[in-house]
Design an enzyme around this catalytic site. Structure first.
Site, PDB file in Angstrom:
ATOM      1  N   LYS A   1     -10.086  -0.001  -2.333  1.00  0.00           N
ATOM      2  CA  LYS A   1     -10.322  -0.390  -0.948  1.00  0.00           C
ATOM      3  C   LYS A   1     -11.793  -0.228  -0.582  1.00  0.00           C
ATOM      4  O   LYS A   1     -12.369   0.845  -0.714  1.00  0.00           O
ATOM      5  CB  LYS A   1      -9.442   0.457  -0.022  1.00  0.00           C
ATOM      6  CG  LYS A   1      -9.448   0.018   1.433  1.00  0.00           C
ATOM      7  CD  LYS A   1      -8.445   0.842   2.240  1.00  0.00           C
ATOM      8  CE  LYS A   1      -8.355   0.359   3.677  1.00  0.00           C
ATOM      9  NZ  LYS A   1      -7.388   1.160   4.466  1.00  0.00           N
TER      10      LYS A   1
ATOM     11  N   CYS B   1      -4.454  -3.020   3.881  1.00  0.00           N
ATOM     12  CA  CYS B   1      -4.202  -2.554   5.247  1.00  0.00           C
ATOM     13  C   CYS B   1      -5.205  -3.126   6.253  1.00  0.00           C
ATOM     14  O   CYS B   1      -5.314  -4.320   6.418  1.00  0.00           O
ATOM     15  CB  CYS B   1      -4.165  -1.033   5.284  1.00  0.00           C
ATOM     16  SG  CYS B   1      -3.338  -0.378   6.767  1.00  0.00           S
TER      17      CYS B   1
ATOM     18  N   GLU C   1       0.847  -1.195   0.000  1.00  0.00           N
ATOM     19  CA  GLU C   1       0.000   0.000   0.000  1.00  0.00           C
ATOM     20  C   GLU C   1       0.885   1.249   0.000  1.00  0.00           C
ATOM     21  O   GLU C   1       1.930   1.285   0.641  1.00  0.00           O
ATOM     22  CB  GLU C   1      -0.873  -0.011   1.258  1.00  0.00           C
ATOM     23  CG  GLU C   1      -1.783   1.197   1.411  1.00  0.00           C
ATOM     24  CD  GLU C   1      -2.450   1.255   2.775  1.00  0.00           C
ATOM     25  OE1 GLU C   1      -3.535   1.866   2.871  1.00  0.00           O
ATOM     26  OE2 GLU C   1      -1.896   0.705   3.751  1.00  0.00           O
TER      27      GLU C   1
END
Length: 535
Positions: free
Chosen positions: A329, A385, A269
């Site tokens: 995301k 994440c 990321e």
């Protein structure tokens, strides 16, 4: 034991639970902590149970989430810890009410725990499941049960185990106070819950965690950042250059025959916070890297879209084709990647405007299809994440056909704290839960390759430039946990609802006041002494 001492025990129990999580990694502290909590809250009633639960939560969450305030100050950290503690407070209130007769109820305690933990994982703003009990059990026999019922089932078993031990302690103390401790003591009432707890504690050893499957070669690149902290991306070009340079060095080793050719290369990321779609320099650097690799590359980046917002994305580049797939995301982090109810929270802190543009939530599951050098079909499920902590996001990728999982993360904003080891532990549990290898790659560490049995290989140090590379099995078989999905949580919620209804109906037929918390053990002792005399 009087209520004040019980509250003190709850506080100690919360502190003990800290030891179960990284970087302490004393997994047995989790069931022992819940033993103390169950014993302390039994008989307290709803009000005192609420207070006991909050104290437990504060003693646990404040130190364990200290990384959340490392650069942004104490207010967000303590606000998050307090919010999470309120969910433990709800658990304490529910169990305190269910056990107000003064007897430890292991099943009720376990149901309350797993239901309130599930609630915490969903609310508010999508929840924060980061410190689920299961995520402390990557190295324990109990942790292997995650393949049967997911993280909620592991939490249920740990809470049930703790409740059984608390029941044994209560019975032991009751017999001691009744004067029957000694050679003539009936050990059965104490031994039975202890034996049941021991069986639960080792039952996971019977759960197979297969690691076979056609192998594919993976290369994860941890490029590092110029400096830790919130301003790491002030030198976005340096971060991109670091990942390019590390990848080119890896390719030099491959060309020299010192390392195998990867089937898939993964950057973390924020490897390119310069939009590679709209910025020619970033686009050219990545394109040149993909050309030299001759293999597909997954890049974590930011896109300046949609208008007025930002997208946290994972981009699949393939040689000669450019970007062939993308994942946005799905669960941006509230108060970090977007500010909910911005005008309201601005009244408490102007820091909310550090996030000047909100991140958009992606619409769909991310699975990248890649053909390996030996013809293997790699179907890589992507999580960015904190998404690794959300059961549904990880399960959706597997149910969509992923035979390997990619976890791309950036831990630069948390410095040299336990956040990165905690996240790696979650990825290890996910590997066992879904029977999938995991390529866990961080911008700054810790990165690792994880096999489906939860073993982490080549774990890197924080804030170093490093590579993780090697063969991982691709697996298509689905675990029981994958097939059951959310069913165990809903079953627990239904069972708890039934218990609450039965308790409420039973309470309407009782006369007289409920026993006081400090009398509950004496009441139990009197009952057991009466039963022995009657026998």
């Amino acid at each position: 034991m009087n209520p004040v001492r019980r509250l003190l025990v709850s506080l100690i129990a919360g502190g003990l639970l800290c030891l179960a999580f990284p970087t302490f990694d004393v997994w047995v502290a989790a069931p022992l902590s819940l033993t103390l909590l169950a014993w302390a809250v039994t008989g307290l009633g709803a009000g005192r149970g609420l207070l006991a639960g909050v104290l437990f939560g504060l003693a646990f969450f404040v130190p364990t989430l200290s990384w959340s305030g490392i650069y942004v100050g104490a207010l967000p950290w303590l606000a998050l810890a307090t919010l999470e503690s309120l969910f433990i407070g709800i658990a304490g209130a529910l169990y305190g009410w269910l056990s107000r007769a003064g007897r430890v109820r292991p099943l009720a305690f376990a149901l309350v725990w797993v239901v309130t933990e599930g609630f915490r994982a969903r609310a508010p703003y999508g929840g924060f499941p980061w410190l689920k009990l299961a995520f402390s059990q990557a190295d324990s026999p109990v942790g292997r049960l995650v393949a049967l019922g997911g993280a909620p089932f592991v939490g249920f078993v740990l809470a049930l185990l703790g409740g059984l031990l608390a029941l044994a302690v209560q019975r032991l103390l009751a017999s001691r106070r009744a004067g029957s401790l000694g050679a003539g003591m009936p050990w059965g009432p104490v031994a039975l819950p202890v034996a049941a707890a021991l069986v639960l504690g080792v039952a996971g050893l019977a759960v197979p965690l297969p690691t076979d499957g056609q192998a594919a070669q993976f290369l994860g690149v941890q490029g590092n950042v110029p400096k830790a902290g919130l301003d790491f991306n002030a030198q976005r070009r340096a971060v991109l250059d670091n990942h390019v340079a590390a990848t080119w060095q890896a390719q030099t080793d491959i060309e020299a025959g010192l390392a195998p050719t990867p089937d898939l290369v993964v950057w973390p990321e924020n490897a390119s916070d310069i939009d590679p779609v709209r910025n020619a320099d970033a686009r050219d650097e990545i394109a040149a890297t993909v050309t030299r690799l001759g293999r597909p590359l997954v890049v974590g980046g930011l896109l300046e879209e949609p208008p007025g917002m930002v997208s946290n994305v994972s981009l699949l580049y393939e040689p000669g084709q450019g970007i062939t797939d993308r994942y946005v995301k799905r669960h941006p982090v509230p108060f970090a990647e977007y500010i909910p109810n911005r005008s309201f929270f601005r009244m408490f802190s102007a820091e909310v405007d550090r996030v000047s543009r909100d991140f958009v939530a992606g619409p769909s599951v991310g699975v990248f299809d890649v053909t390996g050098t030996a013809g293997q079909q790699i179907r890589a499920g992507v999580a960015i994440c904190f998404e690794v902590a959300y059961d549904d996001i990880m399960r959706d990728a597997v149910q969509a056909g992923a035979n390997v999982l990619l976890v791309q993360t950036n831990n630069a904003t948390f410095g040299y704290t336990a956040e990165s080891p905690q996240q790696l532990a979650i990825s290890r549990v996910r590997a066992m839960e879904f029977g999938r290898s995991v390529v866990h790659v961080s911008t700054v560490g810790q990165s690792a390759l994880i096999t489906p049995d939860g073993t982490a290989h080549q774990v890197t140090a924080l804030f170093t430039q490093a590579l993780v590379r090697g063969a991982l099995p691709l697996r298509d078989a689905t675990t029981v946990a994958t097939r059951l999905g959310e069913a165990p949580e809903w079953a627990a919620a239904a069972a708890l609802a039934l218990l609450l209804v039965l308790q409420a109906r039973g309470g309407t037929h009782r006369s007289g006041p409920a026993p006081r918390a400090d009398d509950s053990e004496d009441s139990t002792e009197d009952k057991e002494a009466h039963d022995r005399d009657a026998a």
